[in-house]
Structure formats: structure tokens, C-alpha cells
Design a protein around this motif. Structure first.
Motif, PDB file in Angstrom:
ATOM      1  N   LEU A   1       1.763 -14.002 -12.480  1.00 46.34           N
ATOM      2  CA  LEU A   1       1.480 -14.677 -11.210  1.00 46.34           C
ATOM      3  C   LEU A   1       0.004 -15.005 -11.062  1.00 46.34           C
ATOM      4  O   LEU A   1      -0.355 -16.069 -10.540  1.00 46.34           O
ATOM      5  N   VAL A   2      -0.852 -14.104 -11.505  1.00 46.65           N
ATOM      6  CA  VAL A   2      -2.292 -14.386 -11.485  1.00 46.65           C
ATOM      7  C   VAL A   2      -2.594 -15.559 -12.418  1.00 46.65           C
ATOM      8  O   VAL A   2      -3.369 -16.461 -12.078  1.00 46.65           O
ATOM      9  N   GLY A   3      -1.960 -15.562 -13.594  1.00 43.70           N
ATOM     10  CA  GLY A   3      -2.135 -16.671 -14.529  1.00 43.70           C
ATOM     11  C   GLY A   3      -1.670 -17.989 -13.944  1.00 43.70           C
ATOM     12  O   GLY A   3      -2.334 -19.027 -14.110  1.00 43.70           O
TER      13      GLY A   3
ATOM     14  N   VAL B   1      -0.691 -18.534   0.796  1.00 38.68           N
ATOM     15  CA  VAL B   1      -0.069 -17.394   1.480  1.00 38.68           C
ATOM     16  C   VAL B   1       1.181 -16.939   0.731  1.00 38.68           C
ATOM     17  O   VAL B   1       1.439 -15.737   0.596  1.00 38.68           O
ATOM     18  N   ALA B   2       1.949 -17.902   0.227  1.00 41.47           N
ATOM     19  CA  ALA B   2       3.167 -17.563  -0.523  1.00 41.47           C
ATOM     20  C   ALA B   2       2.828 -16.753  -1.775  1.00 41.47           C
ATOM     21  O   ALA B   2       3.495 -15.756  -2.078  1.00 41.47           O
ATOM     22  N   MET B   3       1.780 -17.157  -2.498  1.00 39.15           N
ATOM     23  CA  MET B   3       1.391 -16.408  -3.696  1.00 39.15           C
ATOM     24  C   MET B   3       0.852 -15.032  -3.308  1.00 39.15           C
ATOM     25  O   MET B   3       1.105 -14.039  -4.015  1.00 39.15           O
ATOM     26  N   TYR B   4       0.122 -14.965  -2.208  1.00 43.75           N
ATOM     27  CA  TYR B   4      -0.337 -13.662  -1.708  1.00 43.75           C
ATOM     28  C   TYR B   4       0.858 -12.736  -1.469  1.00 43.75           C
ATOM     29  O   TYR B   4       0.846 -11.569  -1.872  1.00 43.75           O
TER      30      TYR B   4
ATOM     31  N   LEU C   1      -6.457  -5.468  -3.270  1.00 44.79           N
ATOM     32  CA  LEU C   1      -7.337  -6.501  -3.808  1.00 44.79           C
ATOM     33  C   LEU C   1      -6.608  -7.675  -4.469  1.00 44.79           C
ATOM     34  O   LEU C   1      -6.828  -8.825  -4.114  1.00 44.79           O
ATOM     35  N   LEU C   2      -5.757  -7.400  -5.438  1.00 42.62           N
ATOM     36  CA  LEU C   2      -5.212  -8.449  -6.285  1.00 42.62           C
ATOM     37  C   LEU C   2      -4.414  -9.523  -5.551  1.00 42.62           C
ATOM     38  O   LEU C   2      -4.476 -10.697  -5.941  1.00 42.62           O
TER      39      LEU C   2
END
Length: 249
Positions: free
Chosen positions: A174-176, A80-83, A107-108
Motif C-alpha cells: 500500500l505504501v508502494g 483519506v481512503a489510503m489512510y 505514523l505510517l
């Protein structure tokens, strides 16, 4: 009915309660308080196992309960934090032209939940993997949770400028990090345990080196040191594995 056998399980439930409180804060984008409650959950997670060993009340119920509590505190909350980090980048910077219109915000941000999925898989494997009694295979979920949850705290302490701010407000970074997190959780990489059985340098050299370096990093860099310490833990484990192979080869 013996009361002492329920003490570790009660402490485990305190871990779960801490995770639920952290989850509420994470949903409300107060990621600093979410970080605090995740730390509290990890604190309880350490002591439930400690008391189970001391009281000699280890059992299958405690093992399952521990994993279920960790799934919330160290699995759901970091996802949730990364979201939230990905969903709110548009409020931090205009560099990436992020909006609902271009599909990004729709989406991302959900990529962040890869962390939760990977944590669930790692916990399930841990429960049936007999190799992980005295060490770990893959990054433990509490360590990964500290790594992820420290990022928004660091971001908040940058003051909205500087190289670190630019790094952590980059959606591609962040995706990485999310993908790296998922990989480290389930990678077949043996990682040393921090449990010290004998208080001497020879048998615990790797643990003492790690603890000394960690204390120094925290003293000088505070929150900024947390992700560095987690990565140092992985790298030191890899070096230790290579050294052990050479010694035995």
C-alpha cells in the motif's frame, strides 16, 4: 444575467458536493460508499466541461472552480481512503504485528496523504500548463482517484482470503502504491485524451483500442479490472508515444 453560463459551474459544484459526501463516508471507514460518491463526482466532472464547450461559456472561473472541486473529490478523498486502509490493516491480518505500541498505527497511515499532496501539485500544474489542452502530462486526478478508491472495494470482494487479499492487506504494498500514485500524477509522461473528435478508426485508433479493452475487462472482472485499466492506460500511452517517435524519427 445569462443563466446558461452558470450551468457548468453548478454541475462542478455537484462534483464538489459528491466529494464532500464521499469524504464523510471515508472518515467513517465506509469506503465502498465513498467509492460510489467519488464516481458520481467524476461523472459530474465530465459533464461540466462538456456543457461549458457546448454552451460556449468556458472561462477562468470555471477552470479554477473545477480544480478546487477535483481537489476534494479526486485528491482529499483518495488520501483519506489510503489512510484508512493503512490504519486498519491490523483488523485484517496478524501477519505484520501492527499496533500503536510499535509505532505503526501512529505514523505510517499518514503516508496515504502523499496522494493528496501529489494531487494538489498536479492540479496546480495543470492550470498553468498550456501543453495539456488536447492531452495530459501525468495521470489525471480523476483516473488516479478511481485507481485508489477501487482498492478497498476489491479488498472487500475478496472475502478475506486469496492472493489479492494478501496483496492489498500488505502495508508495504500500500505504501508502494501511494508512492507510485504520487509519481504517476506528476510524471512527465504524455497520456492520450479520451475525447473523440472524429468518429473514424484512423484518427482515434488508440482511444478505441483502450475503450474496447476496458469494456472487456470490466465485463469479465468487474471491480478488479479498474486498477488494471488505469495501469493499461498509462502503458498504452507510453507505447503510443514510443511508436509516434519512431514514426517521426
Amino acid at each position: 444575467m445569462s443563466v446558461k453560463k452558470h450551468i457548468p459551474n453548478f454541475i462542478t459544484l455537484l462534483n464538489l458536493a459528491s466529494g464532500l459526501i464521499a469524504l464523510v463516508y471515508a472518515f467513517n471507514t465506509n469506503l465502498q460508499m465513498a467509492f460510489f460518491w467519488v464516481c458520481m463526482g467524476i461523472f459530474f466532472d465530465f459533464w461540466d466541461g462538456f456543457f461549458a464547450r457546448i454552451l460556449k461559456v468556458q472561462g477562468k472561473l470555471g477552470l479554477q472552480l473545477d480544480s478546487l472541486a477535483d481537489m476534494v473529490t479526486s485528491g482529499v478523498v483518495p488520501g483519506v481512503a489510503m489512510y484508512q486502509l493503512l490504519a486498519n490493516i491490523a483488523d485484517l491480518t496478524d501477519d505484520y504485528n501492527l499496533s500503536i505500541d510499535n509505532g505503526y498505527l501512529g505514523l505510517l497511515p499518514y503516508v496515504g496523504f502523499i496522494i493528496t499532496l501529489a494531487s494538489c501539485y498536479r492540479l496546480a500544474k495543470f492550470n498553468i500548463d498550456e501543453r495539456q489542452t488536447d492531452s495530459f502530462i501525468g495521470l489525471p486526478t480523476p483516473a488516479n482517484a478511481l485507481f485508489i478508491m477501487s482498492l478497498p472495494v476489491i479488498l472487500n470482494h475478496t472475502g478475506g482470503e486469496g492472493m489479492v487479499f494478501e496483496f492489498l492487506s500488505n502495508p508495504f504494498i500500500l505504501v508502494g502504491i501511494s508512492l507510485l500514485s504520487a509519481y504517476l500524477l506528476n510524471a512527465e509522461i504524455p497520456l492520450f485524451s479520451l475525447k473523440v473528435k472524429y468518429f473514424n478508426w484512423k484518427n482515434n485508433k488508440i482511444q478505441f483500442i483502450f475503450l474496447i479493452v476496458s469494456v472487456l475487462l470490466l465485463s469479465f472482472f468487474q471491480y478488479f479490472a479498474i486498477p488494471v485499466i488505469i495501469l493499461f492506460y498509462v502503458i498504452l500511452s507510453v507505447i503510443n508515444n514510443m511508436t509516434a517517435k519512431q514514426a517521426n524519427g
